[in-house]
Design a protein around this motif. Sequence first.
Motif, PDB file in Angstrom:
ATOM      1  N   PRO A  95      42.332  16.999  -0.707  1.00 29.19           N
ATOM      2  CA  PRO A  95      42.569  17.804   0.501  1.00 29.19           C
ATOM      3  C   PRO A  95      41.288  18.526   0.933  1.00 29.19           C
ATOM      4  N   GLY A  96      41.094  18.600   2.226  1.00 32.08           N
ATOM      5  CA  GLY A  96      39.908  19.255   2.765  1.00 32.08           C
ATOM      6  C   GLY A  96      38.745  18.319   3.028  1.00 32.08           C
ATOM      7  N   THR A  97      38.870  17.064   2.657  1.00 30.89           N
ATOM      8  CA  THR A  97      37.814  16.089   2.942  1.00 30.89           C
ATOM      9  C   THR A  97      37.823  15.820   4.441  1.00 30.89           C
ATOM     10  N   ALA A  98      36.690  15.988   5.059  1.00 30.86           N
ATOM     11  CA  ALA A  98      36.608  15.953   6.525  1.00 30.86           C
ATOM     12  C   ALA A  98      36.525  14.543   7.089  1.00 30.86           C
ATOM     13  N   ASP A  99      37.116  14.368   8.263  1.00 31.26           N
ATOM     14  CA  ASP A  99      36.931  13.215   9.141  1.00 31.26           C
ATOM     15  C   ASP A  99      37.208  11.858   8.486  1.00 31.26           C
ATOM     16  N   LEU A 100      38.381  11.722   7.882  1.00 34.01           N
ATOM     17  CA  LEU A 100      38.731  10.462   7.223  1.00 34.01           C
ATOM     18  C   LEU A 100      38.877   9.318   8.228  1.00 34.01           C
ATOM     19  N   ASP A 101      39.295   9.637   9.465  1.00 31.25           N
ATOM     20  CA  ASP A 101      39.440   8.588  10.486  1.00 31.25           C
ATOM     21  C   ASP A 101      38.120   7.876  10.748  1.00 31.25           C
ATOM     22  N   SER A 102      37.060   8.651  10.942  1.00 29.81           N
ATOM     23  CA  SER A 102      35.772   8.016  11.246  1.00 29.81           C
ATOM     24  C   SER A 102      35.219   7.282  10.022  1.00 29.81           C
ATOM     25  N   VAL A 103      35.517   7.764   8.826  1.00 29.52           N
ATOM     26  CA  VAL A 103      35.073   7.066   7.620  1.00 29.52           C
ATOM     27  C   VAL A 103      35.770   5.709   7.527  1.00 29.52           C
ATOM     28  N   LEU A 104      37.079   5.682   7.805  1.00 33.56           N
ATOM     29  CA  LEU A 104      37.806   4.411   7.784  1.00 33.56           C
ATOM     30  C   LEU A 104      37.277   3.448   8.839  1.00 33.56           C
ATOM     31  N   ARG A 105      36.976   3.958  10.018  1.00 29.38           N
ATOM     32  CA  ARG A 105      36.413   3.085  11.058  1.00 29.38           C
ATOM     33  C   ARG A 105      35.055   2.549  10.639  1.00 29.38           C
ATOM     34  N   GLU A 106      34.267   3.375   9.995  1.00 30.83           N
ATOM     35  CA  GLU A 106      32.950   2.924   9.523  1.00 30.83           C
ATOM     36  C   GLU A 106      33.093   1.866   8.426  1.00 30.83           C
ATOM     37  N   ILE A 107      34.065   2.040   7.541  1.00 34.07           N
ATOM     38  CA  ILE A 107      34.319   1.031   6.506  1.00 34.07           C
ATOM     39  C   ILE A 107      34.769  -0.278   7.148  1.00 34.07           C
ATOM     40  N   TYR A 108      35.571  -0.186   8.195  1.00 32.97           N
ATOM     41  CA  TYR A 108      35.998  -1.388   8.915  1.00 32.97           C
ATOM     42  C   TYR A 108      34.799  -2.102   9.540  1.00 32.97           C
ATOM     43  N   VAL A 109      33.860  -1.335  10.093  1.00 31.79           N
ATOM     44  CA  VAL A 109      32.642  -1.933  10.652  1.00 31.79           C
ATOM     45  C   VAL A 109      31.836  -2.616   9.543  1.00 31.79           C
ATOM     46  N   LEU A 110      31.731  -1.965   8.397  1.00 30.76           N
ATOM     47  CA  LEU A 110      31.010  -2.574   7.272  1.00 30.76           C
ATOM     48  C   LEU A 110      31.687  -3.856   6.818  1.00 30.76           C
ATOM     49  N   TYR A 111      33.028  -3.847   6.801  1.00 32.10           N
ATOM     50  CA  TYR A 111      33.780  -5.063   6.455  1.00 32.10           C
ATOM     51  C   TYR A 111      33.464  -6.178   7.452  1.00 32.10           C
ATOM     52  N   SER A 112      33.443  -5.843   8.729  1.00 35.71           N
ATOM     53  CA  SER A 112      33.154  -6.838   9.771  1.00 35.71           C
ATOM     54  C   SER A 112      31.738  -7.379   9.650  1.00 35.71           C
ATOM     55  N   GLU A 113      30.799  -6.491   9.362  1.00 29.45           N
ATOM     56  CA  GLU A 113      29.400  -6.903   9.309  1.00 29.45           C
ATOM     57  C   GLU A 113      29.023  -7.598   8.001  1.00 29.45           C
ATOM     58  N   CYS A 114      29.645  -7.199   6.915  1.00 33.30           N
ATOM     59  CA  CYS A 114      29.240  -7.731   5.611  1.00 33.30           C
ATOM     60  C   CYS A 114      30.161  -8.837   5.107  1.00 33.30           C
ATOM     61  N   ALA A 115      31.439  -8.529   4.986  1.00 37.70           N
ATOM     62  CA  ALA A 115      32.362  -9.510   4.390  1.00 37.70           C
ATOM     63  C   ALA A 115      32.667 -10.654   5.346  1.00 37.70           C
ATOM     64  N   LEU A 116      32.977 -10.341   6.592  1.00 38.70           N
ATOM     65  CA  LEU A 116      33.372 -11.397   7.522  1.00 38.70           C
ATOM     66  C   LEU A 116      32.228 -12.336   7.880  1.00 38.70           C
TER      67      LEU A 116
END
Length: 151
Positions: A95-116
């Motif tokens: 609890p208290g960890t900031a901005d999880l939405d943008s972190v998830l979006r950034e991880i999705y971008v990394l998935y798109s750029e690296c894994a895909l």
Amino acid sequence: MGFLHLFIVNKSGGLILHRPLGPSAPKINTNDWLRIGSTFHSLHAIAAEASPVKLPGNKNPAGADDGIEEIEGGGVILKCLQTRTGIKFVLTAEPGTADLDSVLREIYVLYSECALKDPFYELEMPIRCELFTLAVDGLIERLESGGVKSR
């Protein structure tokens, strides 16, 4: 405050990635991770069908894009990002960890750029891409040290 775990579930409910993100992350064995991934997928689907209100911007009239977005419980926050292809990126944090939405979006971008873009990666299969792993580790390190995200 800190990140605990990242897990990614494919559109069929199969766990394609799980990794601890910090030293305070509880140790969970592989079989339990498989159960957690499939259970979350099922709960997400039930929540989407049972929801009396459809989220704005949902292009699917049956509400299939809705579902669990966040669960906050005793000492943990679970945040989910479902992509249009049905893959769910789930992040747990203290609890208290900031901005999880943008972190998830950034991880999705990394998935798109690296894994895909990895010629050996097949969709819906476990992610075994070292470039993606290193990129996620680098992102978490930057965020935990208070630095700026890579995008």
